[in-house]
Design a protein around this motif. Structure first.
Motif, PDB file in Angstrom:
ATOM      1  N   VAL A 118     -17.085   8.952 -22.446  1.00  0.00           N
ATOM      2  CA  VAL A 118     -15.708   8.549 -22.514  1.00  0.00           C
ATOM      3  C   VAL A 118     -15.360   7.077 -22.164  1.00  0.00           C
ATOM      4  CG1 VAL A 118     -13.170   8.831 -22.231  1.00  0.00           C
ATOM      5  CG2 VAL A 118     -14.860  10.791 -22.657  1.00  0.00           C
ATOM      6  N   GLU A 119     -15.902   7.069 -21.031  1.00  0.00           N
ATOM      7  CA  GLU A 119     -15.572   5.466 -20.304  1.00  0.00           C
ATOM      8  C   GLU A 119     -16.298   4.596 -20.975  1.00  0.00           C
ATOM      9  OE1 GLU A 119     -16.177   8.049 -18.528  1.00  0.00           O
ATOM     10  OE2 GLU A 119     -14.149   8.408 -17.736  1.00  0.00           O
ATOM     11  N   MET A 120     -17.628   4.836 -21.527  1.00  0.00           N
ATOM     12  CA  MET A 120     -18.668   3.996 -22.134  1.00  0.00           C
ATOM     13  C   MET A 120     -18.029   3.648 -23.663  1.00  0.00           C
ATOM     14  SD  MET A 120     -22.285   5.304 -20.694  1.00  0.00           S
ATOM     15  CE  MET A 120     -22.364   5.494 -18.757  1.00  0.00           C
ATOM     16  N   GLN A 121     -17.512   4.463 -24.142  1.00  0.00           N
ATOM     17  CA  GLN A 121     -17.411   4.208 -25.727  1.00  0.00           C
ATOM     18  C   GLN A 121     -16.421   2.833 -25.869  1.00  0.00           C
ATOM     19  OE1 GLN A 121     -15.799   7.989 -26.815  1.00  0.00           O
ATOM     20  NE2 GLN A 121     -17.670   8.589 -27.514  1.00  0.00           N
ATOM     21  N   GLY A 122     -15.614   2.463 -24.831  1.00  0.00           N
ATOM     22  CA  GLY A 122     -15.081   1.311 -24.842  1.00  0.00           C
ATOM     23  C   GLY A 122     -15.621   0.065 -24.844  1.00  0.00           C
ATOM     24  N   TYR A 123     -17.075   0.202 -24.893  1.00  0.00           N
ATOM     25  CA  TYR A 123     -17.844  -1.139 -24.656  1.00  0.00           C
ATOM     26  C   TYR A 123     -18.862  -1.387 -25.791  1.00  0.00           C
ATOM     27  CZ  TYR A 123     -16.510  -1.091 -19.857  1.00  0.00           C
ATOM     28  OH  TYR A 123     -15.514  -1.088 -18.739  1.00  0.00           O
ATOM     29  N   ASP A 124     -18.848  -2.638 -26.167  1.00  0.00           N
ATOM     30  CA  ASP A 124     -20.041  -2.536 -27.511  1.00  0.00           C
ATOM     31  C   ASP A 124     -21.622  -2.670 -26.825  1.00  0.00           C
ATOM     32  OD1 ASP A 124     -18.248  -3.567 -29.401  1.00  0.00           O
ATOM     33  OD2 ASP A 124     -17.341  -4.925 -27.966  1.00  0.00           O
ATOM     34  N   LEU A 125     -21.649  -2.824 -25.618  1.00  0.00           N
ATOM     35  CA  LEU A 125     -23.066  -3.011 -24.848  1.00  0.00           C
ATOM     36  C   LEU A 125     -23.058  -2.723 -23.464  1.00  0.00           C
ATOM     37  CD1 LEU A 125     -24.552  -5.827 -23.836  1.00  0.00           C
ATOM     38  CD2 LEU A 125     -23.848  -6.474 -25.939  1.00  0.00           C
ATOM     39  N   ILE A 126     -23.974  -2.131 -22.836  1.00  0.00           N
ATOM     40  CA  ILE A 126     -24.225  -2.003 -21.366  1.00  0.00           C
ATOM     41  C   ILE A 126     -25.570  -2.665 -20.880  1.00  0.00           C
ATOM     42  CG2 ILE A 126     -24.147  -0.130 -19.724  1.00  0.00           C
ATOM     43  CD1 ILE A 126     -22.635   1.752 -21.555  1.00  0.00           C
ATOM     44  N   LEU A 127     -25.310  -3.373 -19.813  1.00  0.00           N
ATOM     45  CA  LEU A 127     -26.364  -3.979 -19.212  1.00  0.00           C
ATOM     46  C   LEU A 127     -26.638  -3.282 -17.805  1.00  0.00           C
ATOM     47  CD1 LEU A 127     -26.285  -7.835 -19.528  1.00  0.00           C
ATOM     48  CD2 LEU A 127     -26.972  -5.927 -21.068  1.00  0.00           C
ATOM     49  N   GLY A 128     -27.922  -2.427 -17.842  1.00  0.00           N
ATOM     50  CA  GLY A 128     -28.254  -1.668 -16.692  1.00  0.00           C
ATOM     51  C   GLY A 128     -28.856  -2.738 -15.610  1.00  0.00           C
ATOM     52  N   CYS A 129     -28.429  -2.949 -14.339  1.00  0.00           N
ATOM     53  CA  CYS A 129     -28.914  -3.863 -13.563  1.00  0.00           C
ATOM     54  C   CYS A 129     -29.221  -3.107 -12.182  1.00  0.00           C
ATOM     55  CB  CYS A 129     -27.957  -5.055 -13.536  1.00  0.00           C
ATOM     56  SG  CYS A 129     -27.816  -6.223 -14.874  1.00  0.00           S
ATOM     57  N   LEU A 130     -29.852  -2.047 -12.307  1.00  0.00           N
ATOM     58  CA  LEU A 130     -29.774  -1.278 -11.289  1.00  0.00           C
ATOM     59  C   LEU A 130     -31.099  -1.216 -10.465  1.00  0.00           C
ATOM     60  CD1 LEU A 130     -28.203   1.600 -13.373  1.00  0.00           C
ATOM     61  CD2 LEU A 130     -27.153   0.762 -11.312  1.00  0.00           C
ATOM     62  N   ASP A 131     -31.310  -0.336  -9.125  1.00  0.00           N
ATOM     63  CA  ASP A 131     -32.269  -0.382  -8.446  1.00  0.00           C
ATOM     64  C   ASP A 131     -33.036   0.869  -8.277  1.00  0.00           C
ATOM     65  OD1 ASP A 131     -30.449   0.561  -6.835  1.00  0.00           O
ATOM     66  OD2 ASP A 131     -30.906  -0.847  -5.460  1.00  0.00           O
ATOM     67  N   ASN A 132     -32.802   1.803  -9.152  1.00  0.00           N
ATOM     68  CA  ASN A 132     -33.208   3.283  -8.865  1.00  0.00           C
ATOM     69  C   ASN A 132     -33.128   4.040 -10.298  1.00  0.00           C
ATOM     70  OD1 ASN A 132     -30.722   5.388  -8.827  1.00  0.00           O
ATOM     71  ND2 ASN A 132     -30.028   3.325  -7.911  1.00  0.00           N
ATOM     72  N   VAL A 133     -34.208   5.111 -10.315  1.00  0.00           N
ATOM     73  CA  VAL A 133     -34.294   5.832 -11.434  1.00  0.00           C
ATOM     74  C   VAL A 133     -32.962   6.717 -11.891  1.00  0.00           C
ATOM     75  CG1 VAL A 133     -35.837   7.391 -12.660  1.00  0.00           C
ATOM     76  CG2 VAL A 133     -36.731   5.629 -11.375  1.00  0.00           C
ATOM     77  N   ALA A 134     -32.653   7.361 -10.640  1.00  0.00           N
ATOM     78  CA  ALA A 134     -31.772   8.577 -10.840  1.00  0.00           C
ATOM     79  C   ALA A 134     -30.233   7.610 -11.686  1.00  0.00           C
ATOM     80  CB  ALA A 134     -31.156   9.155  -9.625  1.00  0.00           C
ATOM     81  N   ALA A 135     -29.914   6.472 -11.084  1.00  0.00           N
ATOM     82  CA  ALA A 135     -28.887   5.789 -11.681  1.00  0.00           C
ATOM     83  C   ALA A 135     -28.873   5.284 -13.107  1.00  0.00           C
ATOM     84  CB  ALA A 135     -28.333   4.765 -10.831  1.00  0.00           C
ATOM     85  N   ARG A 136     -30.045   4.863 -13.330  1.00  0.00           N
ATOM     86  CA  ARG A 136     -30.512   4.295 -14.708  1.00  0.00           C
ATOM     87  C   ARG A 136     -30.537   5.776 -15.742  1.00  0.00           C
ATOM     88  NH1 ARG A 136     -34.457   1.228 -11.968  1.00  0.00           N
ATOM     89  NH2 ARG A 136     -34.098  -0.968 -12.730  1.00  0.00           N
TER      90      ARG A 136
END
Ligand SMILES: [Zn+2]
Length: 261
Positions: free
Chosen positions: A118-136
């Motif tokens: 629901v929170e993500m639907q408001g975006y046109d795209l998401i950049l994942g700039c993470l440092d761990n597999v679980a969050a990805r």
């Protein structure tokens, strides 16, 4: 030189040189709502590039604060930030606005797990700039479910990786993961003793590879909002060898993110 063009005539237009790239949709760039997840090394570089390119609606999610060892690769942090107690996301948002005052950059000081479809639907795209597999994997599954393009970046010393996920057509991050990733993740979960704490490894990290990987993420973001073909599907970068390879994936029939396949 044609009579109609005078030297310096267009120099007051901040985006003039970008507009000379015919396929770039600058209106699309300025209209797009972008979520950057992670305000560490990749997040700093990605937001810097987004600002300079002309993205205007950017949210940055992170709940960490700065430590001094971040300063070798975070362009928007300053000596002393580690003593301020301020969040990375809020510092990145404030300094991004210095780079590009027309931009609306908002800090979200929450955990990655707080983001659902629901929170993500408001975006046109998401950049994942993470440092761990679980969050990805959390971001990957929920953005796929929301139908929002997801561009994942990661670095490990002089090596890096970018994957572009375009639901519902392309494989997702989980499709490209082998079982060893999950074994490592399970081991790390068991070390924390609870499933809501993501393990944060102290991995090797430096600015040159960070810059390259974040730049590729933002370049793919520009293609997405300009409705151009994107990279298929994973770029592996080896800075020591000076090479990069593109690896195509298939949708994994066993991946839970593609129920209709
Ligand atoms: Zn998948």
């Amino acid at each position: 030189m044609p009579q109609s063009i005078r030297p310096g005539e267009r120099d007051d237009d901040r985006h003039d040189r970008t507009r000379r790239i015919s396929w770039v949709d600058m209106e699309g760039v300025q209209r797009a709502r972008v979520l950057v997840v992670g305000a560490g090394a990749l997040g700093n570089e990605a937001v810097k590039d987004l600002m300079l390119f002309g993205f205007r609606k950017v949210d940055v999610l992170d709940m960490d604060t700065v430590v001094r060892s971040n300063l070798n690769r975070c362009v928007l942090f300053r000596e002393g930030d580690q003593r301020s107690g301020r969040g990375k996301a809020s510092l990145v948002a404030e300094r991004a606005r210095d780079l590009y005052p027309e931009a609306e950059v908002q800090a979200i000081e929450e955990r990655v797990q707080s983001l659902g479809p629901v929170e993500m639907q408001g975006y046109d795209l998401i950049l994942g700039c993470l440092d761990n597999v679980a969050a990805r994997l959390h971001l990957n599954a929920n953005s796929y479910h929301a139908g929002v393009p997801y561009v994942d970046g990661g670095t490990d010393g002089f090596r890096g990786r970018v994957q572009v996920v375009m639901p519902p057509l392309t494989p997702c991050l989980q499709c490209g993961m082998n079982r060893s990733h999950f074994k490592v993740m399970e081991r790390r979960f068991s070390c924390t003793g609870q499933d809501t704490v993501f393990y944060r490894p102290k991995m090797a990290a430096e600015i040159t590879t960070t810059s390259i990987i974040a730049a590729v993420q933002v370049r793919e973001a520009v293609k997405i909002v300009s409705h151009r073909p994107v990279m298929e599907h994973v770029m592996h970068y080896d800075g020591l060898a000076g090479t990069s390879d593109i690896l195509s994936l298939d949708i994994d029939q066993g991946c839970p993110n593609h129920p209709a396949v």
